[in-house]
Design a protein around this motif. Structure first.
Motif, PDB file in Angstrom:
ATOM      1  N   VAL A   1       3.694  -2.440   3.657  1.00 30.13           N
ATOM      2  CA  VAL A   1       4.606  -1.842   2.843  1.00 30.13           C
ATOM      3  C   VAL A   1       4.634  -1.240   2.107  1.00 30.13           C
TER       4      VAL A   1
ATOM      5  N   TYR B   1       4.479   8.130  -2.757  1.00 33.91           N
ATOM      6  CA  TYR B   1       3.704   8.350  -4.569  1.00 33.91           C
ATOM      7  C   TYR B   1       2.799   7.413  -4.349  1.00 33.91           C
TER       8      TYR B   1
ATOM      9  N   GLY C   1      -0.685  -0.034  -8.901  1.00 30.84           N
ATOM     10  CA  GLY C   1      -1.335  -1.338  -8.757  1.00 30.84           C
ATOM     11  C   GLY C   1      -0.118  -1.924  -7.808  1.00 30.84           C
ATOM     12  N   GLY C   2      -0.394  -2.934  -7.679  1.00 30.86           N
ATOM     13  CA  GLY C   2       0.670  -3.023  -5.878  1.00 30.86           C
ATOM     14  C   GLY C   2       1.990  -3.606  -7.067  1.00 30.86           C
TER      15      GLY C   2
ATOM     16  N   THR D   1       1.049  -1.409   0.024  1.00 29.79           N
ATOM     17  CA  THR D   1      -0.156   0.123   0.610  1.00 29.79           C
ATOM     18  C   THR D   1       0.883   1.136  -0.169  1.00 29.79           C
ATOM     19  N   PRO D   2       0.254   2.441  -0.347  1.00 35.06           N
ATOM     20  CA  PRO D   2       1.164   3.428  -1.405  1.00 35.06           C
ATOM     21  C   PRO D   2       1.619   3.855   0.066  1.00 35.06           C
TER      22      PRO D   2
HETATM   23 CL1  6GU Z   1       3.227  -0.631  -2.164  1.00 32.78          CL
HETATM   24  N1  6GU Z   1       1.631   0.235  -3.990  1.00 32.78           N
HETATM   25  C1  6GU Z   1       1.032   1.149  -4.779  1.00 32.78           C
HETATM   26  N2  6GU Z   1      -0.498   1.484  -5.281  1.00 32.78           N
HETATM   27  N3  6GU Z   1       0.769   2.489  -4.853  1.00 32.78           N
HETATM   28  C2  6GU Z   1       2.610   2.550  -4.093  1.00 32.78           C
HETATM   29  C3  6GU Z   1       3.301   1.777  -3.703  1.00 32.78           C
HETATM   30  C4  6GU Z   1       2.655   0.754  -2.648  1.00 32.78           C
HETATM   31  N4  6GU Z   1       4.684   2.078  -2.538  1.00 32.78           N
HETATM   32  C5  6GU Z   1       4.647   3.562  -3.242  1.00 32.78           C
HETATM   33  N5  6GU Z   1       2.663   3.546  -4.413  1.00 32.78           N
END
Ligand code: 6GU
Length: 225
Positions: free
Chosen positions: A134, A139, A143-144, A91-92
């Motif tokens: 994580v 930014y 998607g992951g 996740t961001p």
């Molecule tokens: Cl882990 N996922 C997404 N969707 N965006 C991100 C990220 C992860 N890490 C930085 N930006």
């Protein structure tokens, strides 16, 4: 190490698996597996996401779908999965991935990476199934998957046998050997190009002085905040 990636786009990892250090790690017995959420959805027409309660843009990955995928892969209630393996939601806003976290994860026997899409995960996935959140930077990616590849790349190259030379990962940027500082500069032939000379000390063959110069160059560059 066994890394399982849960994703809607397993085919996106084809290029990644062909990278030399990844292929080396797999040949050495490490394992990369993929689970497509869509293959395990209990919903009709392959549905995996839904609109957010409360309104707003985008789609949210459903908790029942992720539970079904985790259960299919591990044969147990995913609520208990965290007792035996790290389950990492990408996740961001998660914990920032850095060399210390990579080292920590490289010490695990098994990792589960959950990639989200669209607006992300239903929060109950993170709360009840994941042990970690994580992020690879502040930014937002669509998607992951790229984040999962970044994490897996950084972890796999730390494992014995992944790199051509066992010392390659020891004295590199941000390592303990360099006090967490970026790596010293590198040069190769030609020794002079357009009048740009390689530092003389590197051509001297004097290993102690070269080492001293490198540590000093590294220290002068860092530590990065
Ligand atoms: Cl882990 N996922 C997404 N969707 N965006 C991100 C990220 C992860 N890490 C930085 N930006």
């Amino acid at each position: 190490m066994e890394i399982d990636v849960f994703t809607l786009f397993p085919e996106a990892f084809g290029w990644f698996e062909r990278q030399r250090h990844v292929a080396n790690a797999l040949a050495a017995g490490h394992h990369l597996g993929y689970v497509n959420y869509r293959d395990h959805t209990p919903l009709s027409a392959g549905q995996v996401d839904d609109t957010p309660f409360g309104g707003g843009a985008g789609m949210v990955l459903r908790v029942d779908v992720v539970e079904a995928a985790l259960h299919a892969r591990y044969g147990r209630d995913p609520v208990e999965l965290g007792e035996t393996r790290r389950v990492i939601a990408l996740t961001p806003g998660g914990r920032l991935l850095d060399d210390a976290l990579v080292d920590e994860l490289a010490g695990e026997e098994a990792l589960t990476l959950l990639s989200g899409r669209y607006e992300g995960f239903d929060q109950r996935i993170i709360e009840h199934f994941a042990t970690d959140e994580v992020s690879i930077g502040r930014y937002v990616l669509a998607g992951g998957e790229l984040a999962a590849m970044v994490l897996a790349d950084a972890v796999l190259r730390k494992l014995p046998g992944a790199l051509g030379h066992p010392d390659s990962a020891l004295e590199e940027s941000f390592s303990d050997a360099l006090g967490g500082a970026p790596e010293y500069p590198h040069y190769t032939r030609p020794a002079e190009y357009r009048g740009w000379r390689v530092p003389e000390v590197l051509l001297s063959g004097h290993h102690a002085r070269i080492r001293e110069w490198r540590l000093q160059q590294s220290a002068a560059r860092g530590p990065l905040s």
